[in-house]
Design a protein around this motif. Structure first.
Motif, PDB file in Angstrom:
ATOM      1  N   UNK A 233       0.850  -1.204   0.000  1.00 13.04           N
ATOM      2  CA  UNK A 233       0.000   0.000   0.000  1.00 13.04           C
ATOM      3  C   UNK A 233       0.881   1.248   0.000  1.00 13.04           C
ATOM      4  N   UNK A 234       0.385   2.298  -0.632  1.00 12.39           N
ATOM      5  CA  UNK A 234       1.089   3.578  -0.670  1.00 12.39           C
ATOM      6  C   UNK A 234       0.332   4.562   0.217  1.00 12.39           C
ATOM      7  N   UNK A 235       1.084   5.279   1.044  1.00 17.15           N
ATOM      8  CA  UNK A 235       0.472   6.342   1.866  1.00 17.15           C
ATOM      9  C   UNK A 235       1.084   7.666   1.444  1.00 17.15           C
ATOM     10  N   UNK A 236       0.268   8.722   1.329  1.00 22.25           N
ATOM     11  CA  UNK A 236       0.833  10.026   0.994  1.00 22.25           C
ATOM     12  C   UNK A 236       1.842  10.456   2.053  1.00 22.25           C
ATOM     13  N   UNK A 243       7.625  15.224  -5.354  1.00 22.44           N
ATOM     14  CA  UNK A 243       6.266  15.756  -5.294  1.00 22.44           C
ATOM     15  C   UNK A 243       5.450  15.157  -6.435  1.00 22.44           C
ATOM     16  N   UNK A 244       4.398  14.394  -6.211  1.00 20.60           N
ATOM     17  CA  UNK A 244       3.950  13.956  -4.888  1.00 20.60           C
ATOM     18  C   UNK A 244       4.915  12.925  -4.270  1.00 20.60           C
ATOM     19  N   UNK A 245       4.781  12.743  -2.955  1.00 26.10           N
ATOM     20  CA  UNK A 245       5.624  11.783  -2.237  1.00 26.10           C
ATOM     21  C   UNK A 245       4.751  10.722  -1.582  1.00 26.10           C
ATOM     22  N   UNK A 246       5.330   9.577  -1.370  1.00 24.69           N
ATOM     23  CA  UNK A 246       4.576   8.502  -0.716  1.00 24.69           C
ATOM     24  C   UNK A 246       5.504   7.637   0.118  1.00 24.69           C
ATOM     25  N   UNK A 247       4.884   6.935   1.054  1.00 21.24           N
ATOM     26  CA  UNK A 247       5.623   5.891   1.740  1.00 21.24           C
ATOM     27  C   UNK A 247       4.967   4.575   1.377  1.00 21.24           C
ATOM     28  N   UNK A 276       7.722  11.398  -7.115  1.00 19.63           N
ATOM     29  CA  UNK A 276       8.180  11.928  -8.398  1.00 19.63           C
ATOM     30  C   UNK A 276       9.204  13.024  -8.114  1.00 19.63           C
ATOM     31  N   UNK A 277      10.341  12.953  -8.789  1.00 21.26           N
ATOM     32  CA  UNK A 277      11.417  13.917  -8.525  1.00 21.26           C
ATOM     33  C   UNK A 277      10.876  15.346  -8.685  1.00 21.26           C
ATOM     34  N   UNK A 278      11.111  16.164  -7.681  1.00 21.56           N
ATOM     35  CA  UNK A 278      10.630  17.555  -7.692  1.00 21.56           C
ATOM     36  C   UNK A 278      11.280  18.300  -8.867  1.00 21.56           C
ATOM     37  N   UNK A 279      10.473  19.041  -9.663  1.00 24.94           N
ATOM     38  CA  UNK A 279      11.050  19.763 -10.810  1.00 24.94           C
ATOM     39  C   UNK A 279      12.232  20.634 -10.412  1.00 24.94           C
ATOM     40  N   UNK A 280      12.209  21.190  -9.199  1.00 24.79           N
ATOM     41  CA  UNK A 280      13.324  22.044  -8.760  1.00 24.79           C
ATOM     42  C   UNK A 280      14.620  21.257  -8.653  1.00 24.79           C
ATOM     43  N   UNK A 281      14.506  19.994  -8.251  1.00 21.85           N
ATOM     44  CA  UNK A 281      15.701  19.159  -8.123  1.00 21.85           C
ATOM     45  C   UNK A 281      16.313  18.917  -9.506  1.00 21.85           C
ATOM     46  N   UNK A 282      15.451  18.643 -10.485  1.00 25.82           N
ATOM     47  CA  UNK A 282      15.936  18.458 -11.862  1.00 25.82           C
ATOM     48  C   UNK A 282      16.638  19.728 -12.340  1.00 25.82           C
ATOM     49  N   UNK A 283      15.975  20.877 -12.122  1.00 25.05           N
ATOM     50  CA  UNK A 283      16.537  22.159 -12.560  1.00 25.05           C
ATOM     51  C   UNK A 283      17.871  22.433 -11.853  1.00 25.05           C
TER      52      UNK A 283
END
Ligand code: PHE
Length: 332
Positions: A233-236, A243-247, A276-283
């Motif tokens: 199961x995935x939890x937010x 972003x988004x993140x899950x456990x 999902x990798x935060x767009x800021x991290x990619x930039x």
């Protein structure tokens, strides 16, 4: 002669002692020869003959023993029986953390992930800032950091996410890596936590990578790792770098979801963080976030190893107690 016959010459030392006693310049043979002058003339011939005979006997014995002993090398060589089976060499065992890491790595390698490694001592940028944790960001407190210096800030990495930054900075896309390694956090040492532990993080960056890819990848991993019957199961959740993140939880391996002490009666075990990798991290790494997207995940190695091998204390992993380690002999 009788005395000589009775001798047991079994070492080079004994042989030398024999030579000195009988054949040396002050030895018995010489001194008996010296007696010649005291022997009556008519007996001189007989005395001389028997003396010679004795001398030859003593010398022959010496040569005989010397030949038996041989020189050192042929002595050893003669004693080696090449037909004997060899002694079994003691075999070491793989460390349970290595066993677990290898299992995790193998599963992702089959999906096309490559192993990437990076420094355990890194700068603030790679461990925090590039991961969207700017200075004074409150989430830095989530990871009790060991600092080596403050200005400029160098630290012991708190996660292997720093390797993701190093890889993205290389600028070669797509990226599909897993990053096994040791990480450090200033936590009180107990049966459940330590000031260092191991992680495997994963990163996939390409065009059109979606959350569905993340879920399917992790689902495959769990089935390979823990078996087909395990539920997921995935939890937010929240991580600054995704972003988004899950456990992600798996159904408890020990009670099958019924509720036990290990899963604290919930029926679930938390095994990793992802998103999902935060767009800021990619930039921050020079990757165009309009063109590329990515997913990332990170899990500890100790926790699943404790579960798999039924170990109750995390400290056993780093105490090097041979009684503990040798229980893994033969495990691969
Ligand atoms: N870096 C996170 C940690 O160490 C784990 C993580 C990795 C979470 C990637 C999400 C994505 O706690």
């Amino acid at each position: 002669k009788k005395e000589i016959e009775a001798l047991q010459i079994d070492s080079a030392k004994a042989l030398e002692e024999y030579r000195i006693k009988f054949l040396g310049t002050k030895g018995l043979v010489k001194s008996l020869m010296g007696e010649m002058k005291n022997v009556a003339n008519e007996q001189k011939k007989a005395f001389g003959q028997s003396m010679n005979e004795f001398k030859q006997f003593a010398e022959a014995k010496y040569e005989e023993w010397k030949a038996l002993a041989g020189d050192g090398a042929s002595d050893t060589a003669a004693k080696i029986d090449l037909s004997l089976p060899g002694d079994a060499l003691p075999i070491g065992s793989r460390h349970p953390i290595s066993l677990m890491r290898n299992r995790i790595v193998n599963i992702f390698q089959r999906l096309g992930f490559a192993v990437a490694e990076g420094p355990e001592i890194d700068d603030d940028f790679h461990n925090f800032t590039a991961l969207n944790l700017p200075e004074n960001h409150p989430a830095r407190d989530m990871q009790d950091t060991f600092y080596i210096s403050t200005d400029p800030a160098w630290l012991l990495r708190t996660h292997t996410s720093n390797v993701q930054i190093h890889e993205m900075q290389k600028g070669k896309l797509p990226i599909r890596i897993i990053t096994p390694g040791r990480v450090y956090r200033n936590e009180t040492i107990s049966a459940r936590s330590h000031c260092f532990f191991h992680q495997v993080e994963g990163l996939y960056v390409d065009e059109k990578v979606s959350f569905a890819d993340l879920k399917q990848t992790l689902y495959f991993f769990v089935q390979e790792m823990f078996g087909k019957d395990v539920k997921v199961r995935f939890r937010p959740s929240y991580f600054p770098f995704t972003e988004p993140s899950a456990e992600m939880d798996i159904s408890c391996l020990l009670c099958n979801g019924a509720g036990c002490n290990v899963c604290k009666k919930t029926g679930w075990l938390e095994i990793l963080g992802c998103g999902m990798v935060h767009p800021k991290v990619l930039e921050n790494c020079g990757i165009d976030s309009n063109k590329y997207s990515g997913f990332a995940f990170g899990m500890g190695i100790e926790r699943p190893a404790l579960l798999k091998y039924g170990i109750k204390d995390i400290r056993l992993f780093s105490e090097n107690d041979v009684r503990f380690l040798k229980q893994f002999t033969g495990a691969v």
